[in-house]
Enzyme design. Structure first.
Site, PDB file in Angstrom:
ATOM      1  N   ASP A 255       6.007   2.634   1.883  1.00 17.85           N
ATOM      2  CA  ASP A 255       5.045   1.612   2.302  1.00 17.85           C
ATOM      3  C   ASP A 255       4.265   2.166   3.491  1.00 17.85           C
ATOM      4  O   ASP A 255       4.819   2.363   4.572  1.00 17.85           O
ATOM      5  CB  ASP A 255       5.804   0.340   2.694  1.00 17.85           C
ATOM      6  CG  ASP A 255       4.887  -0.835   2.973  1.00 17.85           C
ATOM      7  OD1 ASP A 255       3.713  -0.612   3.353  1.00 17.85           O
ATOM      8  OD2 ASP A 255       5.337  -1.985   2.858  1.00 17.85           O
ATOM      9  N   HIS A 256       2.972   2.399   3.307  1.00 20.04           N
ATOM     10  CA  HIS A 256       2.163   3.053   4.331  1.00 20.04           C
ATOM     11  C   HIS A 256       1.950   2.172   5.552  1.00 20.04           C
ATOM     12  O   HIS A 256       1.525   2.655   6.607  1.00 20.04           O
ATOM     13  CB  HIS A 256       0.816   3.481   3.739  1.00 20.04           C
ATOM     14  CG  HIS A 256       0.232   4.702   4.384  1.00 20.04           C
ATOM     15  ND1 HIS A 256      -0.399   4.672   5.606  1.00 20.04           N
ATOM     16  CD2 HIS A 256       0.224   5.994   3.989  1.00 20.04           C
ATOM     17  CE1 HIS A 256      -0.805   5.887   5.924  1.00 20.04           C
ATOM     18  NE2 HIS A 256      -0.428   6.716   4.957  1.00 20.04           N
ATOM     19  N   ARG A 257       2.236   0.891   5.457  1.00 23.91           N
ATOM     20  CA  ARG A 257       2.143   0.013   6.622  1.00 23.91           C
ATOM     21  C   ARG A 257       3.238   0.328   7.631  1.00 23.91           C
ATOM     22  O   ARG A 257       3.104   0.027   8.828  1.00 23.91           O
ATOM     23  CB  ARG A 257       2.250  -1.457   6.196  1.00 23.91           C
ATOM     24  CG  ARG A 257       1.123  -1.949   5.308  1.00 23.91           C
ATOM     25  CD  ARG A 257       1.411  -3.348   4.804  1.00 23.91           C
ATOM     26  NE  ARG A 257       2.618  -3.380   3.962  1.00 23.91           N
ATOM     27  CZ  ARG A 257       3.109  -4.484   3.420  1.00 23.91           C
ATOM     28  NH1 ARG A 257       2.510  -5.657   3.631  1.00 23.91           N
ATOM     29  NH2 ARG A 257       4.192  -4.441   2.674  1.00 23.91           N
ATOM     30  N   VAL A 258       4.324   0.926   7.141  1.00 19.14           N
ATOM     31  CA  VAL A 258       5.465   1.258   7.994  1.00 19.14           C
ATOM     32  C   VAL A 258       5.598   2.757   8.196  1.00 19.14           C
ATOM     33  O   VAL A 258       5.922   3.229   9.291  1.00 19.14           O
ATOM     34  CB  VAL A 258       6.772   0.693   7.376  1.00 19.14           C
ATOM     35  CG1 VAL A 258       7.981   1.053   8.240  1.00 19.14           C
ATOM     36  CG2 VAL A 258       6.674  -0.815   7.187  1.00 19.14           C
TER      37      VAL A 258
ATOM     38  N   PRO B  13       0.853  -1.194   0.000  1.00 19.27           N
ATOM     39  CA  PRO B  13       0.000   0.000   0.000  1.00 19.27           C
ATOM     40  C   PRO B  13       0.890   1.246   0.000  1.00 19.27           C
ATOM     41  O   PRO B  13       1.220   1.814   1.045  1.00 19.27           O
ATOM     42  CB  PRO B  13      -0.788  -0.123   1.307  1.00 19.27           C
ATOM     43  CG  PRO B  13       0.100  -0.933   2.201  1.00 19.27           C
ATOM     44  CD  PRO B  13       0.877  -1.861   1.322  1.00 19.27           C
TER      45      PRO B  13
END
Length: 326
Positions: free
Chosen positions: A298-301, A124
């Site tokens: 990476d929007h998860r991080v 994402p």
């Protein structure tokens, strides 16, 4: 993974699968390494070589078939991520509309395609843009090259970008990490990949331990690796281990772009062509050399606030390179 010796003095290519089911497969060391680089579990690949030996081409076909089956399956789950309900890829007879020519893709393009498709689907990603005022930095770079005009290697903007990026990675270590399930692997090393345009496609050589090198050394190493890349002489270990990647497109052009994160990294920086623009200094507009930056994360991080902090800090470093020494 256990390795057996079948014949004295000859490395056996026969291995048992990690699940311990007793099934076996044949694959040479370079093929197993190639599979690991692409994230392929080699015991799932069917070999087409002699005695069922697995080849690199078998791994490429496995990736290709996996991508096709993913597209044609209505419901899938990969590591907890739901699949997509996609229509089959359109089959068109283009000769009905005019003359065509078929052109084979290069090996680099075929391998890259599988990686890029996976990264684009599974990460994402969000791209953040910013502008860096590099007027003073460019004057400094030009002066250095003038003072050392007899040197074979010239100092490029990329060398400064790489050095500034490492300073930013130190301040914001999440950008120098990889996601592993529910954990974040924070890397204490700073290996920077940089994209090189070659006749066969883009390749990404890696400069190791950039934090231990000066600008001139970085410039010499990037020039050497870029030359090897264009000549097709890069070794596999010269393209591995990057913790962050920079794609410098300034020599080609463009304003901004949205690069694809190179997994298992969590961010990538793209740099486009600098241009003179009017900048308000508080009393008047003055001409300044502006360098456009695009960073995909990476929007998860990395959330939006952290990404903006990173790009803002990076532009400050490029605006006053003395801050890199702090």
């Amino acid at each position: 993974m256990g390795i057996e010796i079948a014949f004295p003095g000859v490395e056996n290519l026969l291995e048992r699968d990690q699940a311990g089911t007793g099934s076996r497969f044949w694959a040479g060391p370079s093929t197993r390494k190639y599979a690991r680089e692409l994230g392929v579990e080699i015991q799932q690949v069917s070999g087409s070589g002699q005695r069922g030996r697995i080849t690199k081409e078998d791994i490429q076909q496995f990736i290709k078939h996996s991508m096709l089956s993913r597209a044609s399956t209505s419901t899938q789950s990969t590591q907890g991520i739901s699949g997509f309900d996609l229509l089959p890829w359109p089959k068109v007879d283009f000769t009905k509309f005019g003359e065509i020519e078929r052109q084979a893709r290069s090996r680099i393009q075929k391998v890259s395609a599988a990686n890029l498709a996976r990264n684009w689907v599974m990460i994402p990603a969000v791209t953040y843009h910013d502008d860096a005022d590099i007027t003073d930095l460019e004057e400094f770079r030009a002066a250095l090259n003038q003072e050392n005009k007899k040197d074979a290697v010239k100092i490029t903007l990329l060398a400064f970008l790489i050095k500034a990026a490492v300073a930013a990675l130190k301040k914001y270590p999440s950008f120098n990490s990889s996601l592993d399930g529910d954990e974040l692997i924070l890397k204490k090393y700073f290996h920077i990949g940089f994209a090189v345009d070659t006749p066969g496609g883009l390749v990404v050589p890696v400069i190791r331990n950039v934090n231990q090198k000066g600008i001139r050394e970085i410039a010499e190493e990037t020039a050497g690796l870029a030359l090897l890349a264009r000549e097709g002489k890069l070794k596999s270990d010269q393209m591995q281990g990057a913790s962050f990647t920079i794609s410098s497109l300034g020599g080609i052009g463009g304003t901004y772009c949205a690069p694809i994160v190179n997994a298992p990294e969590v961010a990538i920086l793209a740099v486009n062509k600098s241009a003179i623009k009017p900048v308000w200094d508080g009393s008047q507009f003055v001409p300044r050399l502006i360098c456009p930056l695009s960073m995909t994360a990476d929007h998860r991080v990395i959330d939006g606030a952290l990404a903006t902090h990173f790009t803002t800090y990076l532009t400050q470093l490029l605006g006053d390179f003395r801050k890199v020494m702090l």
